[in-house]
Design a protein around this motif. Structure first.
Motif, PDB file in Angstrom:
ATOM      1  N   ILE A 176       0.851  -1.205   0.000  1.00 22.29           N
ATOM      2  CA  ILE A 176       0.000   0.000   0.000  1.00 22.29           C
ATOM      3  C   ILE A 176       0.879   1.245   0.000  1.00 22.29           C
ATOM      4  O   ILE A 176       0.649   2.187  -0.768  1.00 22.29           O
ATOM      5  CB  ILE A 176      -0.961  -0.014   1.210  1.00 22.29           C
ATOM      6  N   ASN A 177       1.916   1.238   0.855  1.00 24.31           N
ATOM      7  CA  ASN A 177       2.825   2.398   0.904  1.00 24.31           C
ATOM      8  C   ASN A 177       3.514   2.604  -0.439  1.00 24.31           C
ATOM      9  O   ASN A 177       3.695   3.733  -0.897  1.00 24.31           O
ATOM     10  CB  ASN A 177       3.880   2.205   2.006  1.00 24.31           C
ATOM     11  N   GLU A 178       3.891   1.484  -1.082  1.00 21.18           N
ATOM     12  CA  GLU A 178       4.550   1.587  -2.392  1.00 21.18           C
ATOM     13  C   GLU A 178       3.582   2.159  -3.435  1.00 21.18           C
ATOM     14  O   GLU A 178       3.958   2.989  -4.254  1.00 21.18           O
ATOM     15  CB  GLU A 178       5.054   0.197  -2.837  1.00 21.18           C
ATOM     16  N   LEU A 179       2.312   1.709  -3.393  1.00 19.67           N
ATOM     17  CA  LEU A 179       1.319   2.195  -4.359  1.00 19.67           C
ATOM     18  C   LEU A 179       1.073   3.704  -4.175  1.00 19.67           C
ATOM     19  O   LEU A 179       0.961   4.455  -5.150  1.00 19.67           O
ATOM     20  CB  LEU A 179      -0.002   1.433  -4.214  1.00 19.67           C
ATOM     21  N   ILE A 180       1.005   4.138  -2.906  1.00 16.33           N
ATOM     22  CA  ILE A 180       0.810   5.570  -2.629  1.00 16.33           C
ATOM     23  C   ILE A 180       1.961   6.384  -3.243  1.00 16.33           C
ATOM     24  O   ILE A 180       1.745   7.417  -3.866  1.00 16.33           O
ATOM     25  CB  ILE A 180       0.661   5.809  -1.097  1.00 16.33           C
ATOM     26  N   ALA A 181       3.178   5.861  -3.104  1.00 21.29           N
ATOM     27  CA  ALA A 181       4.341   6.552  -3.678  1.00 21.29           C
ATOM     28  C   ALA A 181       4.234   6.599  -5.204  1.00 21.29           C
ATOM     29  O   ALA A 181       4.523   7.630  -5.832  1.00 21.29           O
ATOM     30  CB  ALA A 181       5.633   5.836  -3.259  1.00 21.29           C
TER      31      ALA A 181
END
Length: 507
Positions: A176-181
């Motif tokens: 999720i954190n990677e997708l937000i980035a």
């Protein structure tokens, strides 16, 4: 140009049910715009209208200030609109490259030019920090990676406006954190992004503005930076929502559920569960935390009878259920809320009311002498539909397939909790549910615990594990690496243990 997309007074009806009731959505160029609403509020329908999957009954769509008629996804693509659907649309035995170019293949010398497509995909992948291998086969890559392939599909077609439908529903916290980035990178490059979601924390992390839809109507558009999560939840549900689970300390009873030295094979012939021991008491919720793919699915399937056990033993109240069939396990007191609701939770072409009695239809009062008592099934399903607020077009007669994912999930939870089994195996119970529904499901699970029932909770949502569990077991590479009291740990410590570090004591 103030708005790149304008959907003005959109109405869409399905056999008497108004999914979109005069909704207006205005999106500015280069912004990340969240579309927030409860399950069945009409978010996905609105985006399906924008993407040309549905034709609106009334209203107007403008792209870059010009009125357009979007009658198919091909026209949407031509206008620079791309969409990543909640359930990915990929061919599993094709490579990443083959999936991305499907439908727009370039031919050179009588053959599809895979090499130059693959090169362009690699360039796009590097530019947007997506790190995808163009030659990998879809069935061999993770769900998070499959989603990146869907994103690359849009970028390869030069989409300027990207729609994400519930993009984080199947991702791990790290993904999720990677997708937000990735989304922030794309917005910085000038792309416009619309995100359908009901996860408030993620809206706060990624979105500039947010339009709230409730029961098919647009309620408000707010600046995310100036609006609290509590306020957004209230706009979405129409009342104040509590994010904290109210529960008294657990009153531990006798040991009810026990797993001894359990070994289970995974799909690839490698051991996925490696000698797990667990014991859960009456009146307790034991949470199992772990990054996806560390043996949780195989463990759940072994407990519920969906997968053979290599060795070890499972008992309920001293009764050995290791070799029992699924129905025998149900009768011995096992309930199961499965992580894959389509595969194991529902018969999609059955009505909602028939799904509600899947485990009891052969017993009185639902049948006698092999003949179903339709009246009793109907009234029982109606009661559960009311209690759990399962929304559908035709009540109990609705086909399960035609309901929104969140309402399908509520139906499964209603059926399992109402049976009130001795041991309830709960996997991803609130996946795809909105805050109002989550609040209610959590309350019902705590009620079961307080009745003295035993609950084993598997969830990828750390908040949920910390909020609901009394004790937490952390699973890593098929082994339990530690068991901690929920009130004596936090997300950081759990995260460390989930990655294979941290404390290693069995409480």
């Amino acid at each position: 140009m103030e708005y790149i997309i304008e959907m003005l007074n959109i109405r869409k009806e399905f056999s008497g049910i108004v999914a979109n009731d005069n909704i207006t959505l205005q999106v500015k160029p280069g912004e990340i715009h969240a579309l927030l609403g409860e399950n069945g509020a009409g978010k996905s329908t609105l985006m399906s209208v924008l993407f040309g999957l549905y034709k609106p009954d009334a209203g107007m769509i403008k792209v870059k200030g010009k009125e357009v008629k979007i009658t198919s996804p091909n026209i949407a693509n031509d206008l620079g609109i791309g969409m990543v659907h909640q359930h990915f649309k990929l061919v599993h035995n094709f490579t990443v490259t083959e999936n991305i170019i499907l439908g727009i293949e370039r031919v050179r010398g009588g053959k599809i030019d895979i090499a130059s497509a693959s090169k362009r995909i690699k360039e796009l992948s590097d530019r947007y920090k997506l790190s995808v291998d163009p030659d990998a086969v879809i069935e061999d890559i993770t769900v998070g990676m499959q989603q990146r392939v869907e994103i690359l599909k849009m970028l390869y077609r030069d989409s300027e406006i990207l729609i994400f439908d519930e993009p984080t529903a199947v991702l791990t916290p790290q993904e999720i954190n990677e997708l937000i980035a990735v989304m922030k990178n794309m917005a910085a490059e000038g792309k416009t992004i619309i995100v359908i979601t009901h996860k408030l924390k993620e809206i706060k992390a990624v979105a500039d503005r947010c339009t709230v839809i409730r029961k098919g109507k647009s309620i408000a558009t707010v600046n995310v930076a100036e609006t609290s999560e509590a306020k957004m939840a209230e706009l979405m549900v129409g009342r104040q929502v509590s994010f904290k689970v109210d529960k008294a300390p657990a009153k531990y009873g006798k040991e009810v559920f026990k797993i001894e030295d359990l070994k289970v094979m995974g799909n690839r012939g490698i051991q996925a569960v490696k000698g797990i021991n667990l014991s859960v008491s009456a009146g307790e919720i034991l949470g199992v935390a772990g990054i996806e793919g560390n043996g949780q699915t195989e463990l759940i399937e072994a407990i519920t009878g969906l997968r053979n056990i290599e060795s070890g033993k499972i008992t309920i109240n001293g009764v050995d259920i290791t070799r029992m069939s699924v129905r025998q396990r149900n009768e011995a007191g096992v309930g199961h809320i499965p992580e894959d609701r389509h595969k194991y939770g529902l018969v999609l072409d059955f009505s909602l009311e028939d799904n509600m009695v899947l485990e009891n239809y052969y017993r009185e009062p639902f049948s006698k002498g092999g003949i179903l008592n339709r009246e009793k099934i109907h009234s029982y399903a109606d009661e559960l539909i009311k209690q759990f607020d399962v929304r559908s077009a035709l009540g109990g007669l609705t086909k399960a397939r035609s309901m929104s994912g969140g309402n399908q999930q509520k139906a499964i939870i209603a059926r399992e909790i109402d049976r009130s089994p001795e041991v309830l195996i709960v996997a991803q119970p609130t996946r795809g549910l909105d805050v109002g529904a989550i609040e209610y499901i959590h309350k019902r699970l705590i009620e079961e615990r307080d009745k003295g029932k035993t609950i084993l909770l598997f969830s990828l949502e750390l908040d949920e594990i910390l909020n609901l569990s009394d004790r937490i077991a952390v699973i890593y590479e098929g082994e339990i690496v530690g068991i901690v009291d929920a009130d004596k740990t936090d997300e950081n410590e759990l995260g460390l243990m989930m990655a294979g570090g941290g404390r290693n004591s069995h409480a």
